[in-house]
Design a protein around this motif. Structure first.
Motif, PDB file in Angstrom:
ATOM      1  N   LEU A 142       0.946  -1.032  -0.002  1.00  0.00           N
ATOM      2  CA  LEU A 142       0.008  -0.016   0.017  1.00  0.00           C
ATOM      3  C   LEU A 142       0.831   1.150  -0.023  1.00  0.00           C
ATOM      4  O   LEU A 142       0.578   2.289  -0.571  1.00  0.00           O
TER       5      LEU A 142
ATOM      6  N   LYS B 246      -2.787  11.693   0.245  1.00  0.00           N
ATOM      7  CA  LYS B 246      -2.409  11.660   1.543  1.00  0.00           C
ATOM      8  C   LYS B 246      -2.918  13.146   2.085  1.00  0.00           C
ATOM      9  O   LYS B 246      -4.132  13.133   3.024  1.00  0.00           O
TER      10      LYS B 246
ATOM     11  N   SER C 198      -3.286   7.284   7.994  1.00  0.00           N
ATOM     12  CA  SER C 198      -3.384   7.387   6.439  1.00  0.00           C
ATOM     13  C   SER C 198      -2.274   7.219   5.919  1.00  0.00           C
ATOM     14  O   SER C 198      -1.116   7.721   6.299  1.00  0.00           O
TER      15      SER C 198
ATOM     16  N   VAL D  77      -3.326   6.321  -0.364  1.00  0.00           N
ATOM     17  CA  VAL D  77      -3.524   5.579  -1.380  1.00  0.00           C
ATOM     18  C   VAL D  77      -4.725   5.785  -2.167  1.00  0.00           C
ATOM     19  O   VAL D  77      -5.818   5.690  -1.324  1.00  0.00           O
TER      20      VAL D  77
ATOM     21  N   THR E  77      -8.126   5.493  -3.999  1.00  0.00           N
ATOM     22  CA  THR E  77      -9.281   4.283  -3.785  1.00  0.00           C
ATOM     23  C   THR E  77      -9.153   3.621  -5.170  1.00  0.00           C
ATOM     24  O   THR E  77      -9.376   2.390  -4.980  1.00  0.00           O
TER      25      THR E  77
ATOM     26  N   ILE F 102      -6.504   1.002  -4.650  1.00  0.00           N
ATOM     27  CA  ILE F 102      -7.103  -0.187  -3.411  1.00  0.00           C
ATOM     28  C   ILE F 102      -7.974  -0.943  -4.056  1.00  0.00           C
ATOM     29  O   ILE F 102      -7.947  -2.168  -3.830  1.00  0.00           O
TER      30      ILE F 102
ATOM     31  N   HIS G  74      -6.405   3.791   7.340  1.00  0.00           N
ATOM     32  CA  HIS G  74      -7.578   4.137   6.650  1.00  0.00           C
ATOM     33  C   HIS G  74      -7.566   3.410   5.382  1.00  0.00           C
ATOM     34  O   HIS G  74      -8.746   2.472   5.187  1.00  0.00           O
ATOM     35  N   GLU G  75      -6.612   3.347   4.637  1.00  0.00           N
ATOM     36  CA  GLU G  75      -6.627   2.457   3.454  1.00  0.00           C
ATOM     37  C   GLU G  75      -6.588   0.869   3.433  1.00  0.00           C
ATOM     38  O   GLU G  75      -7.269   0.353   2.983  1.00  0.00           O
TER      39      GLU G  75
END
Length: 126
Positions: free
Chosen positions: A5, A14, A27, A30, A32, A35, A58-59
């Motif tokens: 990631l 970020k 955070s 990355v 979305t 992801i 978060h990611e």
């Protein structure tokens, strides 16, 4: 997986995520789209999803939600995940109560009798 990631991270992204309220220390930065691409490459894995969730990033948590084999996640698992994410589902303990669109974020992984997730009050299948 966190190193992977981090390899997709961007300081610009970020900064955007932090600006939206995600704490800097939680955070990676990355996008979305990256992801989602990773989730497709990896495939479903509850074991990996729970490990990612526990990192607090978060990611990593976004990726975790995409990796869960939803039919194999129990109501107790959902409650645990949402308590970790929001502080709970009541105003007194919730971290996101003031953000109505996020107040009941656990709806995205509650399934109907056909194994489909629903939007809103549960009457609109995703």
């Amino acid at each position: 997986m966190i190193i992977r990631l981090q390899g997709c991270a961007s300081e610009k992204y970020k900064a955007n995520v932090v600006k939206m309220g995600i704490p800097d220390e939680n955070s990676i930065g990355v996008p979305t789209a990256d992801i989602r691409r990773l989730a497709k490459e990896i495939g479903n894995s509850n074991e990996l999803a729970f490990e990612l969730w526990e990192t607090g990033y978060h990611e990593a948590r976004l990726l975790a939600v995409l990796l869960f084999e939803k039919k194999q996640v129990s109501a107790a698992d959902v409650e645990k995940l949402m308590t970790a994410a929001t502080g709970g589902i009541v105003q007194e303990t919730s971290h996101s109560w003031e953000v109505p669109a996020q107040r009941y974020a656990y709806d995205v992984i509650i399934l109907d009798e056909y194994g489909k997730s629903c939007r809103g009050k549960g009457d609109s299948r995703v």
